[in-house]
Design an enzyme around this catalytic site. Structure first.
Site, PDB file in Angstrom:
ATOM      1  N   GLY A  20       0.838  -1.188   0.000  1.00  0.00           N
ATOM      2  CA  GLY A  20       0.000   0.000   0.000  1.00  0.00           C
ATOM      3  C   GLY A  20       0.870   1.232   0.000  1.00  0.00           C
ATOM      4  N   ASP A 135     -11.549   4.684   4.881  1.00  0.00           N
ATOM      5  CA  ASP A 135     -11.097   4.148   3.590  1.00  0.00           C
ATOM      6  C   ASP A 135     -11.830   2.854   3.255  1.00  0.00           C
ATOM      7  OD1 ASP A 135      -9.706   4.218   1.216  1.00  0.00           O
ATOM      8  OD2 ASP A 135      -7.839   3.416   2.040  1.00  0.00           O
TER       9      ASP A 135
END
Length: 218
Positions: A20, A135
């Site tokens: 990520g 998120d």
């Protein structure tokens, strides 16, 4: 991570799983119990030691949430070389991966409805502990394995924010910033509406896209 083959002297590297914006994820095995786990690594060199890293923040949030159903359990956290490391439950494929593997380019409506009900329960639990995930998206929802194969897990708590004071329940004022928090395609119009982002996610899973995306998966 070529310089690290073990974490905590106990977890041996098996394979790279993904990466990520802040951390890289690896599959590792406990050399004592033979349990397969996931390990997230974040470099510590880019932040002063006085500042909390995303991974340290994620570990503290997950520890406070206490390993509820549908949330990964933080098994171990510490420093390994120039990295901070968090060992968590190993999980299965993401909903985004399942969507991409679907021949129809979408998931069956009854499956999406079942996943949505689980996610609503998880978000209500997270919000009851005064946090907002920030998120919500298919890439951050993973299916479990073995006895948890029908459970969807919410991951990536690195940008979770506390939205109210735990004792007084007074809402914390929004920080003034022009920076986007989360992922644009699924971000809610309100800065702290996880449920709106979940609705966009469920529509995406049903249709394979969203009206404001040029093509599926963007």
């Amino acid at each position: 991570m070529s310089d690290i083959v073990h974490i905590d002297g106990r977890y041996a590297l098996k394979e790279h799983l993904g990466a990520g914006s802040c951390a890289t994820v690896y599959c590792m095995q406990d050399i004592i119990t033979k349990q397969i786990v996931a390990v997230k690594l974040e470099p510590t060199t880019h932040k002063p030691m006085s500042h909390k890293t995303h991974l340290e923040h994620e570990y503290q949030v997950l520890s406070e949430l206490g390993g509820a159903t549908g949330l990964p359990w933080p098994i171990w956290f510490g420093r390994e070389g120039s990295y901070q490391a968090m060992v968590i439950d190993n999980l299965g494929p993401s909903l985004d991966g399942l969507l991409n593997a679907s021949p129809d380019g979408a998931l069956p409506l009854h499956h999406v409805a079942a996943l949505g009900l689980q996610m609503i329960t998880q978000l209500k639990y997270i919000h009851s502990h005064h946090f907002i995930h920030h998120d919500i998206k298919p890439q951050n929802m993973l299916m479990g394995l073995m006895e948890s194969k029908d459970t969807v897990f919410l991951i990536d708590f690195g940008i979770v924010k506390q939205y109210r004071h735990p004792s007084s329940h007074i809402h914390i004022p929004k920080e003034k910033t022009d920076e986007l928090v989360g992922t644009l395609a699924f971000a809610s119009l309100s800065w702290r509406d996880d449920f709106e982002a979940l609705a966009y996610t469920l529509l995406f899973l049903c249709n394979g896209s969203l009206p404001w995306l040029v093509s599926p998966g963007n």
